[in-house]
Write a protein that holds these residues in place. Structure first.
Motif, mmCIF file in Angstrom:
data_model
loop_
_atom_site.group_PDB
_atom_site.id
_atom_site.type_symbol
_atom_site.label_atom_id
_atom_site.label_comp_id
_atom_site.label_asym_id
_atom_site.label_seq_id
_atom_site.Cartn_x
_atom_site.Cartn_y
_atom_site.Cartn_z
ATOM 1 N N GLU A 24 0.752 -1.283 -0.092
ATOM 2 C CA GLU A 24 -0.010 -0.137 0.017
ATOM 3 C C GLU A 24 0.802 1.253 -0.258
ATOM 4 N N ILE A 25 1.928 1.041 0.624
ATOM 5 C CA ILE A 25 2.759 2.632 0.824
ATOM 6 C C ILE A 25 3.987 2.502 -0.293
ATOM 7 N N ALA A 26 3.803 1.409 -0.979
ATOM 8 C CA ALA A 26 5.133 1.498 -2.030
ATOM 9 C C ALA A 26 4.876 2.743 -2.883
ATOM 10 N N CYS A 27 3.399 3.188 -3.278
ATOM 11 C CA CYS A 27 3.350 4.390 -4.153
ATOM 12 C C CYS A 27 3.760 5.736 -3.674
ATOM 13 N N ASP A 28 4.196 5.554 -2.348
ATOM 14 C CA ASP A 28 4.802 6.871 -1.791
ATOM 15 C C ASP A 28 6.016 7.200 -2.770
ATOM 16 N N PHE A 29 6.746 6.374 -3.330
ATOM 17 C CA PHE A 29 7.875 6.403 -4.315
ATOM 18 C C PHE A 29 7.677 6.665 -5.433
ATOM 19 N N ASP A 30 6.320 6.596 -6.349
ATOM 20 C CA ASP A 30 5.988 6.773 -7.436
ATOM 21 C C ASP A 30 6.248 8.267 -7.874
ATOM 22 N N ASP A 31 6.905 8.671 -8.826
ATOM 23 C CA ASP A 31 7.366 9.931 -9.208
ATOM 24 C C ASP A 31 8.015 10.943 -8.451
ATOM 25 N N THR A 32 9.113 10.333 -7.485
ATOM 26 C CA THR A 32 9.867 10.903 -6.464
ATOM 27 C C THR A 32 11.026 10.908 -6.974
ATOM 28 N N GLY A 33 11.580 10.071 -7.853
ATOM 29 C CA GLY A 33 13.138 10.026 -8.406
ATOM 30 C C GLY A 33 13.871 9.273 -7.230
ATOM 31 N N GLY A 104 18.197 16.090 0.248
ATOM 32 C CA GLY A 104 17.325 16.821 -0.132
ATOM 33 C C GLY A 104 16.048 15.869 -0.631
ATOM 34 N N ALA A 105 16.465 14.827 -1.456
ATOM 35 C CA ALA A 105 15.624 14.097 -2.112
ATOM 36 C C ALA A 105 15.015 13.201 -1.062
ATOM 37 N N PHE A 106 15.800 12.494 -0.009
ATOM 38 C CA PHE A 106 15.210 11.993 1.061
ATOM 39 C C PHE A 106 14.286 12.630 2.035
ATOM 40 N N ARG A 107 14.497 14.086 2.123
ATOM 41 C CA ARG A 107 13.775 14.991 2.853
ATOM 42 C C ARG A 107 12.374 15.009 2.102
ATOM 43 N N ARG A 108 12.302 15.401 0.943
ATOM 44 C CA ARG A 108 11.279 15.610 0.281
ATOM 45 C C ARG A 108 10.089 14.234 0.234
ATOM 46 N N VAL A 109 10.786 12.943 0.254
ATOM 47 C CA VAL A 109 9.995 12.065 0.094
ATOM 48 C C VAL A 109 9.685 11.482 1.374
#
Length: 146
Positions: A24-33, A104-109
């Protein structure tokens, strides 16, 4: 010794719950890079002093093999998310450090991912969450054996 059938039922329920929540939470990473594995590397690294962690500590927190983690970290270094260098305290080891871009990428996700986890886990009371945390820690504390 506990009831064998109950132990198996509890294990299957734990496994299925983990799989369903994870899916369910895998979609948190869609389109995040970032992939979920890259996020996991950055989670360990950004928590370390100076946003640095030993490669063996990164590997210990991952659910993939050491060679797979090494290749993943090398790909992340090529993308500019982390740097990797020899560990001056361990000639065979390596240090992994988050770059400004990686942090920065980590903080955004992490912000959105944290909300997603909290939302999914809100089905449980604070007491139940503490109990779940303590029970899973107890299961993890047993020495590995095979």
């Amino acid at each position: 010794m506990s009831d064998r059938r109950l132990a198996i039922d509890a294990w299957e329920s734990l496994f299925r719950a983990q799989h369903e929540v994870f899916t369910e939470i895998a979609c948190d990473f869609d389109d995040t890079g970032l992939s979920q594995a890259e996020y996991d590397v950055l989670l360990t690294v950004t928590r370390g002093d100076g946003m640095t962690a030993r490669l063996r500590d990164v590997t210990a927190n991952m659910l993939i093999s050491q060679p797979s983690v090494s290749r993943l970290v090398d790909r992340m270094a090529a993308r500019g998310l982390v740097t990797k260098c020899a560990d001056p305290e361990d000639g065979r080891g390596a240090l992994v450090r988050a770059t400004a871009e990686g942090a920065g990428a980590f903080r955004r996700v992490a912000s959105a991912h944290g909300r997603s986890i909290a939302d999914r886990m809100s089905l449980l009371s604070d007491e139940e969450l503490a109990q779940l945390r303590d029970l899973t820690a107890k299961l993890r504390s047993r020495p590995a054996g095979c």
